[in-house]
Enzyme design. Structure first.
Site, PDB file in Angstrom:
ATOM      1  N   ILE A 109      55.348  47.912  37.563  1.00 42.34           N
ATOM      2  CA  ILE A 109      56.472  47.483  38.408  1.00 42.34           C
ATOM      3  C   ILE A 109      57.052  46.154  37.926  1.00 42.34           C
ATOM      4  O   ILE A 109      58.264  45.915  38.051  1.00 42.34           O
ATOM      5  CB  ILE A 109      56.066  47.412  39.897  1.00 42.34           C
ATOM      6  CG1 ILE A 109      57.315  47.328  40.768  1.00 42.34           C
ATOM      7  CG2 ILE A 109      55.118  46.281  40.196  1.00 42.34           C
ATOM      8  CD1 ILE A 109      58.285  48.453  40.551  1.00 42.34           C
ATOM      9  N   ALA A 110      56.205  45.298  37.361  1.00 44.28           N
ATOM     10  CA  ALA A 110      56.695  43.994  36.911  1.00 44.28           C
ATOM     11  C   ALA A 110      57.799  44.159  35.859  1.00 44.28           C
ATOM     12  O   ALA A 110      58.775  43.397  35.839  1.00 44.28           O
ATOM     13  CB  ALA A 110      55.540  43.175  36.343  1.00 44.28           C
ATOM     14  N   ARG A 111      57.670  45.180  35.023  1.00 41.96           N
ATOM     15  CA  ARG A 111      58.689  45.424  33.983  1.00 41.96           C
ATOM     16  C   ARG A 111      60.036  45.784  34.609  1.00 41.96           C
ATOM     17  O   ARG A 111      61.080  45.280  34.218  1.00 41.96           O
ATOM     18  CB  ARG A 111      58.255  46.571  33.073  1.00 41.96           C
ATOM     19  CG  ARG A 111      57.416  46.117  31.944  1.00 41.96           C
ATOM     20  CD  ARG A 111      57.279  47.122  30.816  1.00 41.96           C
ATOM     21  NE  ARG A 111      56.831  46.409  29.643  1.00 41.96           N
ATOM     22  CZ  ARG A 111      55.645  45.790  29.546  1.00 41.96           C
ATOM     23  NH1 ARG A 111      54.796  45.786  30.550  1.00 41.96           N
ATOM     24  NH2 ARG A 111      55.321  45.141  28.437  1.00 41.96           N
ATOM     25  N   SER A 116      49.120  36.942  32.315  1.00 40.93           N
ATOM     26  CA  SER A 116      48.315  38.161  32.283  1.00 40.93           C
ATOM     27  C   SER A 116      46.861  37.756  32.059  1.00 40.93           C
ATOM     28  O   SER A 116      46.583  36.649  31.588  1.00 40.93           O
ATOM     29  CB  SER A 116      48.799  39.045  31.129  1.00 40.93           C
ATOM     30  OG  SER A 116      47.844  40.038  30.820  1.00 40.93           O
ATOM     31  N   ARG A 117      45.936  38.682  32.363  1.00 36.11           N
ATOM     32  CA  ARG A 117      44.546  38.420  32.012  1.00 36.11           C
ATOM     33  C   ARG A 117      44.387  38.455  30.501  1.00 36.11           C
ATOM     34  O   ARG A 117      43.365  38.005  29.978  1.00 36.11           O
ATOM     35  CB  ARG A 117      43.637  39.459  32.678  1.00 36.11           C
ATOM     36  CG  ARG A 117      43.567  39.353  34.186  1.00 36.11           C
ATOM     37  CD  ARG A 117      42.790  40.493  34.776  1.00 36.11           C
ATOM     38  NE  ARG A 117      43.389  41.783  34.461  1.00 36.11           N
ATOM     39  CZ  ARG A 117      42.818  42.970  34.670  1.00 36.11           C
ATOM     40  NH1 ARG A 117      41.620  43.029  35.196  1.00 36.11           N
ATOM     41  NH2 ARG A 117      43.448  44.094  34.359  1.00 36.11           N
ATOM     42  N   TYR A 132      46.303  33.627  34.724  1.00 31.39           N
ATOM     43  CA  TYR A 132      47.177  33.387  35.878  1.00 31.39           C
ATOM     44  C   TYR A 132      47.198  31.897  36.219  1.00 31.39           C
ATOM     45  O   TYR A 132      48.190  31.377  36.724  1.00 31.39           O
ATOM     46  CB  TYR A 132      46.699  34.205  37.077  1.00 31.39           C
ATOM     47  CG  TYR A 132      46.664  35.711  36.846  1.00 31.39           C
ATOM     48  CD1 TYR A 132      47.578  36.336  35.999  1.00 31.39           C
ATOM     49  CD2 TYR A 132      45.724  36.515  37.484  1.00 31.39           C
ATOM     50  CE1 TYR A 132      47.552  37.711  35.796  1.00 31.39           C
ATOM     51  CE2 TYR A 132      45.693  37.892  37.301  1.00 31.39           C
ATOM     52  CZ  TYR A 132      46.601  38.486  36.442  1.00 31.39           C
ATOM     53  OH  TYR A 132      46.571  39.845  36.253  1.00 31.39           O
ATOM     54  N   HIS A 186      46.214  40.885  45.798  1.00 31.48           N
ATOM     55  CA  HIS A 186      47.392  40.120  46.223  1.00 31.48           C
ATOM     56  C   HIS A 186      47.008  38.828  46.943  1.00 31.48           C
ATOM     57  O   HIS A 186      47.640  37.791  46.732  1.00 31.48           O
ATOM     58  CB  HIS A 186      48.273  40.964  47.155  1.00 31.48           C
ATOM     59  CG  HIS A 186      49.003  42.074  46.459  1.00 31.48           C
ATOM     60  ND1 HIS A 186      49.735  43.025  47.133  1.00 31.48           N
ATOM     61  CD2 HIS A 186      49.116  42.386  45.151  1.00 31.48           C
ATOM     62  CE1 HIS A 186      50.266  43.874  46.277  1.00 31.48           C
ATOM     63  NE2 HIS A 186      49.893  43.518  45.053  1.00 31.48           N
ATOM     64  N   LYS A 232      54.210  44.770  47.763  1.00 28.41           N
ATOM     65  CA  LYS A 232      53.731  45.467  48.957  1.00 28.41           C
ATOM     66  C   LYS A 232      52.518  46.303  48.587  1.00 28.41           C
ATOM     67  O   LYS A 232      52.428  46.711  47.426  1.00 28.41           O
ATOM     68  CB  LYS A 232      54.818  46.359  49.576  1.00 28.41           C
ATOM     69  CG  LYS A 232      55.710  47.152  48.617  1.00 28.41           C
ATOM     70  CD  LYS A 232      55.144  48.138  47.666  1.00 28.41           C
ATOM     71  CE  LYS A 232      54.348  49.291  48.136  1.00 28.41           C
ATOM     72  NZ  LYS A 232      53.911  50.191  47.053  1.00 28.41           N
ATOM     73  N   ASP A 267      50.222  52.855  49.152  1.00 30.47           N
ATOM     74  CA  ASP A 267      51.167  52.816  48.040  1.00 30.47           C
ATOM     75  C   ASP A 267      52.536  53.362  48.433  1.00 30.47           C
ATOM     76  O   ASP A 267      53.561  52.765  48.108  1.00 30.47           O
ATOM     77  CB  ASP A 267      50.639  53.601  46.843  1.00 30.47           C
ATOM     78  CG  ASP A 267      51.411  53.217  45.586  1.00 30.47           C
ATOM     79  OD1 ASP A 267      51.219  52.088  45.115  1.00 30.47           O
ATOM     80  OD2 ASP A 267      52.245  54.017  45.122  1.00 30.47           O
TER      81      ASP A 267
HETATM   82  N1  LIG Z   1      58.201  47.469  44.863  1.00 35.08           N
HETATM   83  C1  LIG Z   1      57.995  48.608  44.234  1.00 35.08           C
HETATM   84  O1  LIG Z   1      58.892  49.400  44.030  1.00 35.08           O
HETATM   85  C2  LIG Z   1      56.649  48.921  43.710  1.00 35.08           C
HETATM   86  C3  LIG Z   1      56.479  49.994  42.861  1.00 35.08           C
HETATM   87  C4  LIG Z   1      55.240  50.199  42.300  1.00 35.08           C
HETATM   88  C5  LIG Z   1      54.201  49.355  42.653  1.00 35.08           C
HETATM   89  N2  LIG Z   1      54.382  48.348  43.529  1.00 35.08           N
HETATM   90  C6  LIG Z   1      53.280  47.446  43.903  1.00 35.08           C
HETATM   91  O2  LIG Z   1      53.071  46.559  42.825  1.00 35.08           O
HETATM   92  C7  LIG Z   1      51.678  46.344  42.618  1.00 35.08           C
HETATM   93  C8  LIG Z   1      51.350  46.685  41.172  1.00 35.08           C
HETATM   94  O3  LIG Z   1      51.645  48.043  40.934  1.00 35.08           O
HETATM   95  P1  LIG Z   1      51.804  48.634  39.440  1.00 35.08           P
HETATM   96  O4  LIG Z   1      52.090  50.074  39.605  1.00 35.08           O
HETATM   97  O5  LIG Z   1      52.721  47.799  38.646  1.00 35.08           O
HETATM   98  O6  LIG Z   1      50.305  48.461  38.925  1.00 35.08           O
HETATM   99  P2  LIG Z   1      49.787  48.360  37.408  1.00 35.08           P
HETATM  100  O7  LIG Z   1      50.729  49.049  36.497  1.00 35.08           O
HETATM  101  O8  LIG Z   1      48.381  48.798  37.447  1.00 35.08           O
HETATM  102  O9  LIG Z   1      49.887  46.800  37.099  1.00 35.08           O
HETATM  103  C9  LIG Z   1      49.120  45.864  37.798  1.00 35.08           C
HETATM  104  C10 LIG Z   1      48.852  44.683  36.889  1.00 35.08           C
HETATM  105  O10 LIG Z   1      47.992  43.790  37.589  1.00 35.08           O
HETATM  106  C11 LIG Z   1      47.139  43.133  36.656  1.00 35.08           C
HETATM  107  N3  LIG Z   1      45.753  43.166  37.143  1.00 35.08           N
HETATM  108  C12 LIG Z   1      45.021  42.089  37.507  1.00 35.08           C
HETATM  109  N4  LIG Z   1      43.792  42.437  37.861  1.00 35.08           N
HETATM  110  C13 LIG Z   1      43.711  43.764  37.719  1.00 35.08           C
HETATM  111  C14 LIG Z   1      42.654  44.692  37.904  1.00 35.08           C
HETATM  112  N5  LIG Z   1      41.436  44.318  38.335  1.00 35.08           N
HETATM  113  N6  LIG Z   1      42.896  45.984  37.641  1.00 35.08           N
HETATM  114  C15 LIG Z   1      44.113  46.389  37.238  1.00 35.08           C
HETATM  115  N7  LIG Z   1      45.165  45.546  37.023  1.00 35.08           N
HETATM  116  C16 LIG Z   1      44.942  44.239  37.257  1.00 35.08           C
HETATM  117  C17 LIG Z   1      47.264  43.863  35.330  1.00 35.08           C
HETATM  118  O11 LIG Z   1      47.956  42.999  34.441  1.00 35.08           O
HETATM  119  P3  LIG Z   1      47.149  42.025  33.429  1.00 35.08           P
HETATM  120  O12 LIG Z   1      45.740  42.531  33.329  1.00 35.08           O
HETATM  121  O13 LIG Z   1      47.915  42.155  32.172  1.00 35.08           O
HETATM  122  O14 LIG Z   1      47.211  40.677  34.046  1.00 35.08           O
HETATM  123  C18 LIG Z   1      48.140  45.072  35.613  1.00 35.08           C
HETATM  124  O15 LIG Z   1      49.031  45.355  34.576  1.00 35.08           O
HETATM  125  C19 LIG Z   1      50.949  47.210  43.654  1.00 35.08           C
HETATM  126  O16 LIG Z   1      50.550  46.419  44.743  1.00 35.08           O
HETATM  127  C20 LIG Z   1      51.993  48.204  44.111  1.00 35.08           C
HETATM  128  O17 LIG Z   1      51.893  48.592  45.470  1.00 35.08           O
HETATM  129  C21 LIG Z   1      55.594  48.111  44.045  1.00 35.08           C
END
Ligand SMILES: NC(=O)c1ccc[n+]([C@@H]2O[C@H](COP(=O)([O-])OP(=O)(O)OC[C@H]3O[C@@H](n4cnc5c(N)ncnc54)[C@H](OP(=O)(O)O)[C@@H]3O)[C@@H](O)[C@H]2O)c1
Length: 327
Positions: free
Chosen positions: A14-16, A35-36, A56, A77, A95, A176
Site C-alpha cells: 500500500i505504501a507504493r 524499512s527494516r 524506522y 501500528h 487502518k 482488512d
Molecule cells: N488504505 C488502503 O487502501 C490499504 C490497502 C491495503 C492495506 N492497507 C493497510 O496497510 C497496512 C499494510 O498493508 P500492506 O498490504 O501494504 O502490507 P505489506 O505489503 O505486507 O507491507 C507491510 C510492510 O510493513 C513492514 N513490516 C514491518 N514489520 C513487519 C513484519 N513483522 N511483517 C511484515 N511486514 C512488516 C514491511 O516493510 P519493511 O520490512 O521493508 O520495513 C512490509 O513491506 C495494513 O495495516 C493494511 O490494513 C491499507
C-alpha cells in the site's frame, strides 16, 4: 507555502500506491522511507524519491520529516505510531489503527498530550464521492437512510506468512476488508445499536465474515467481507425515497448513482459527480486532508475523527468476540 515533508514507514504494497498519490499533491514532499532493510528502502526511494533508511528509528529522527505514514501490518501500528509520536512527528496511520479499541484510544491520548496530529488512514471517508453522498444525505433532499448493503472481498491466494492471513500480524477479512463496509454504515447511519456477526474461521482467522447491524430508528445494514470469493465489492444506501449505488470498488468510488422510483416506474439513473475531484486513486484527498489539518494547527481531523476511529475499533472488537477471533 512550504511543502510538508512525509516519511513512509514500511514500504510494502500500500505504501507504493500511497506514495504515487503523494507525488500528485503539489505541497507534499516525499522526504524519506524507512524499512527494516536498507535495500528495500533504497528500492522504494529509487522509484519514488527521498532518502532511504534501513531502520524506522532513523526515519523518524530525520528533521525534514513532518508527518510519518505508518504502513506496517495492523499488529505493529501501535508500536510504530508511538515511535513516530515520541520523535515529535505527526502521524497518518493505516487502518485499522490497532487490533483493539483500548490501544487506539491510548494512541490518540498520546498524540493529544504531545500536541501532535494523528489520523487513521481511512481514505474512504476522505473520498470526495463518499463525502458528496454523505453531504446530500445530511441535507435531507434524498430521503432518510434506512438500509446499507456493502461488500468488500477478493480471493486471497498467498503464503501463510503474508500479513493478510497471519494471525500474528492481525490477519483476517474483518480487519482488512470488513472495516470498510462497517465504516460506510457508520458514516451513513451513525453508531450501531447492535451488530451480529458470523464467520468462516480457519486457522484462527476469519476468511469470510457477514455482519448484520441495527442502527438508530430501526435502520439496518448487511455487511460482508471475504478472502475466498471474488465478491461484488459494491454498496447501496437505500433511503425512503431512492437508492445510492456505489459501483465496484465502492470504497474508492469516482462516481455514485442515484436511482429513485418515478411514479410507477424508476427514474433514469442519475450519475452524481463529486464536489471535488478525486486525486490519484483517492489517497491524494486523504493527504490533502492531513495538510489542511496541519496548516490549521488541528491535531485531529473532523473528516476522520478519533471518535469514529475508536468506535469502529469497538465494533470490530464486538464482531471479533462473536466470531471467536482473538489475536
Ligand atoms: N488504505 C488502503 O487502501 C490499504 C490497502 C491495503 C492495506 N492497507 C493497510 O496497510 C497496512 C499494510 O498493508 P500492506 O498490504 O501494504 O502490507 P505489506 O505489503 O505486507 O507491507 C507491510 C510492510 O510493513 C513492514 N513490516 C514491518 N514489520 C513487519 C513484519 N513483522 N511483517 C511484515 N511486514 C512488516 C514491511 O516493510 P519493511 O520490512 O521493508 O520495513 C512490509 O513491506 C495494513 O495495516 C493494511 O490494513 C491499507
Amino acid at each position: 507555502m512550504d511543502p510538508i515533508g512525509w516519511g513512509v514507514l514500511g514500504p510494502g504494497r500500500i505504501a507504493r500506491v500511497f506514495a504515487r498519490d503523494l507525488l500528485l499533491v503539489p505541497d507534499a514532499h516525499l522526504v524519506a522511507t524507512g524499512s527494516r532493510s536498507h535495500e528495500r528502502a533504497a528500492a522504494f526511494a529509487g522509484e519514488l524519491g527521498g532518502t532511504a533508511y534501513g531502520s524506522y528509528e532513523e526515519l523518524v529522527a530525520d528533521p525534514a520529516v513532518d508527518v510519518v505514514y505508518v504502513a506496517s501490518p495492523h499488529s505493529l501500528h501501535a508500536e510504530h505510531t508511538m515511535l513516530a509520536l515520541e520523535a515529535g512527528k505527526h502521524v497518518l496511520c493505516e487502518k485499522p489503527m490497532t487490533l483493539e479499541a483500548g490501544t487506539t484510544q491510548e494512541l490518540f491520548d498520546a498524540a493529544r498530550e504531545r500536541g501532535l496530529f494523528l489520523m487513521e488512514a481511512m481514505w474512504m471517508a476522505t473520498n470526495p464521492v463518499i463525502r458528496t453522498m454523505c453531504r446530500l444525505l445530511a441535507a435531507g433532499g434524498h430521503g432518510t437512510p434506512r438500509q446499507v448493503h456493502a461488500d468488500l472481498g477478493f480471493l486471497v491466494q498467498t503464503d501463510p506468512t503474508d500479513r493478510l492471513v497471519d494471525p500474528a500480524l492481525g490477519g483476517g477479512a474483518l480487519l482488512d476488508m470488513g472495516i470498510y463496509p462497517l465504516t460506510l454504515a457508520h458514516l451513513v447511519l451513525g453508531e450501531p445499536e447492535s451488530l451480529v456477526g458470523v464467520a468462516n474461521v480457519v486457522g484462527g482467522i476469519d476468511l469470510d465474515v457477514s455482519v448484520a447491524g441495527r442502527y438508530a430508528g430501526g435502520a439496518t445494514a448487511a455487511l460482508t467481507a471475504s478472502m475466498t470469493a471474488q465478491s461484488p465489492r459494491t454498496a447501496t444506501v437505500a433511503t425512503d425515497t431512492g437508492c445510492f449505488h456505489l459501483p465496484r470498488d465502492f470504497h474508492a468510488p469516482t462516481q455514485v448513482q442515484w436511482v429513485a422510483p418515478d411514479g410507477t416506474d424508476w427514474a433514469p439513473v442519475e450519475w452524481i459527480e463529486p464536489d471535488e475531484p478525486v486525486i490519484g486513486v483517492g489517497y491524494g484527498n486523504e493527504i490533502v486532508e492531513v495538510h489542511r489539518c496541519l496548516r490549521a494547527g488541528e491535531t485531529t481531523s473532523s473528516v476522520v475523527p478519533p471518535e469514529q476511529t475508536v468506535s469502529l475499533m469497538r465494533q470490530l472488537d464486538d464482531v471479533r468476540e462473536q466470531i471467536g477471533v482473538h489475536y
